[in-house]
Design a protein around this motif. Structure first.
Motif, mmCIF file in Angstrom:
data_model
loop_
_atom_site.group_PDB
_atom_site.id
_atom_site.type_symbol
_atom_site.label_atom_id
_atom_site.label_comp_id
_atom_site.label_asym_id
_atom_site.label_seq_id
_atom_site.Cartn_x
_atom_site.Cartn_y
_atom_site.Cartn_z
ATOM 1 N N GLU A 23 0.829 -1.200 0.000
ATOM 2 C CA GLU A 23 0.000 0.000 0.000
ATOM 3 C C GLU A 23 0.866 1.253 0.000
ATOM 4 O O GLU A 23 0.586 2.215 -0.715
ATOM 5 C CB GLU A 23 -0.953 0.003 1.201
ATOM 6 C CG GLU A 23 -1.796 1.243 1.334
ATOM 7 C CD GLU A 23 -2.746 1.504 0.161
ATOM 8 O OE1 GLU A 23 -3.271 2.632 0.070
ATOM 9 O OE2 GLU A 23 -2.966 0.601 -0.675
ATOM 10 N N ALA A 24 1.934 1.258 0.786
ATOM 11 C CA ALA A 24 2.843 2.403 0.810
ATOM 12 C C ALA A 24 3.489 2.610 -0.561
ATOM 13 O O ALA A 24 3.602 3.741 -1.037
ATOM 14 C CB ALA A 24 3.914 2.212 1.875
ATOM 15 N N VAL A 27 0.857 4.182 -2.938
ATOM 16 C CA VAL A 27 0.680 5.606 -2.652
ATOM 17 C C VAL A 27 1.909 6.394 -3.102
ATOM 18 O O VAL A 27 1.782 7.456 -3.711
ATOM 19 C CB VAL A 27 0.402 5.828 -1.144
ATOM 20 C CG1 VAL A 27 0.459 7.305 -0.782
ATOM 21 C CG2 VAL A 27 -0.944 5.224 -0.755
ATOM 22 N N ALA A 28 3.096 5.885 -2.813
ATOM 23 C CA ALA A 28 4.324 6.578 -3.199
ATOM 24 C C ALA A 28 4.404 6.768 -4.708
ATOM 25 O O ALA A 28 4.789 7.835 -5.184
ATOM 26 C CB ALA A 28 5.539 5.806 -2.695
ATOM 27 N N GLU A 31 1.236 9.148 -5.948
ATOM 28 C CA GLU A 31 1.307 10.530 -5.483
ATOM 29 C C GLU A 31 2.726 11.102 -5.537
ATOM 30 O O GLU A 31 2.937 12.236 -5.131
ATOM 31 C CB GLU A 31 0.782 10.622 -4.052
ATOM 32 C CG GLU A 31 -0.661 10.180 -3.914
ATOM 33 C CD GLU A 31 -1.144 10.181 -2.472
ATOM 34 O OE1 GLU A 31 -0.422 10.690 -1.585
ATOM 35 O OE2 GLU A 31 -2.256 9.668 -2.242
ATOM 36 N N ASN A 33 5.152 10.401 -3.654
ATOM 37 C CA ASN A 33 5.361 10.803 -2.272
ATOM 38 C C ASN A 33 6.181 9.757 -1.524
ATOM 39 O O ASN A 33 5.637 8.757 -1.060
ATOM 40 C CB ASN A 33 4.005 10.999 -1.581
ATOM 41 C CG ASN A 33 4.160 11.423 -0.140
ATOM 42 O OD1 ASN A 33 5.250 11.704 0.329
ATOM 43 N ND2 ASN A 33 3.046 11.472 0.564
ATOM 44 N N ALA A 36 5.275 8.216 1.982
ATOM 45 C CA ALA A 36 4.280 7.152 2.151
ATOM 46 C C ALA A 36 4.868 5.968 2.907
ATOM 47 O O ALA A 36 4.130 5.175 3.487
ATOM 48 C CB ALA A 36 3.760 6.701 0.787
#
Length: 132
Positions: A23-24, A27-28, A31, A33, A36
């Protein structure tokens, strides 16, 4: 990152931990990011980063800035081919941590344990960790 929580009690080799990592990563990537991954435990048994390190001649990593307690924590190279030595005893044997006051959960002082980790031997391919 080969290991970001090996020595702090993080449970890294469970199905739930793997879901958190995936999941991280999602998201990374979506986004853009890198934050995350904050608070997510990497899996020290992940062979992909270990293979990258080995392909570049790295057989041991020595890391700090991740308190391990009263002594260094060493993960044997038997698992991935890369030995991981986490050496930061700065919070060892703390006497000033308050369990009732969460604002002081990390304490105000450093611990009183000291460990010396030395890579000793006759050369790059013939050496060992000595911890005293």
């Amino acid at each position: 990152v080969v290991c970001n929580s090996y020595a702090d009690g993080g449970v890294v080799a469970t199905d739930d931990a793997e879901k958190q990592r995936k999941e991280a990563l999602r998201v990374a990537e979506e986004e853009l990011n890198p934050l995350a991954f904050e608070g997510v435990a990497s899996n020290v048994f992940d062979q992909v980063p270990a293979d990258w390190l080995l392909a570049h001649g790295i057989k041991r990593i020595v890391v700090g800035h991740k308190p391990t307690g009263d002594c260094p924590a060493v993960l044997s190279s038997a698992y991935t081919g890369v030995e991981v030595c986490s050496v930061d005893t700065s919070f060892a044997r703390r006497r000033d941590i308050s369990t009732s006051d969460m604002s002081n959960r990390f304490g105000a002082n450093r611990g009183d344990a000291i460990a010396l980790v030395e890579i000793a031997g006759s050369g790059y391919s013939c050496n060992r960790l000595e911890i005293s």
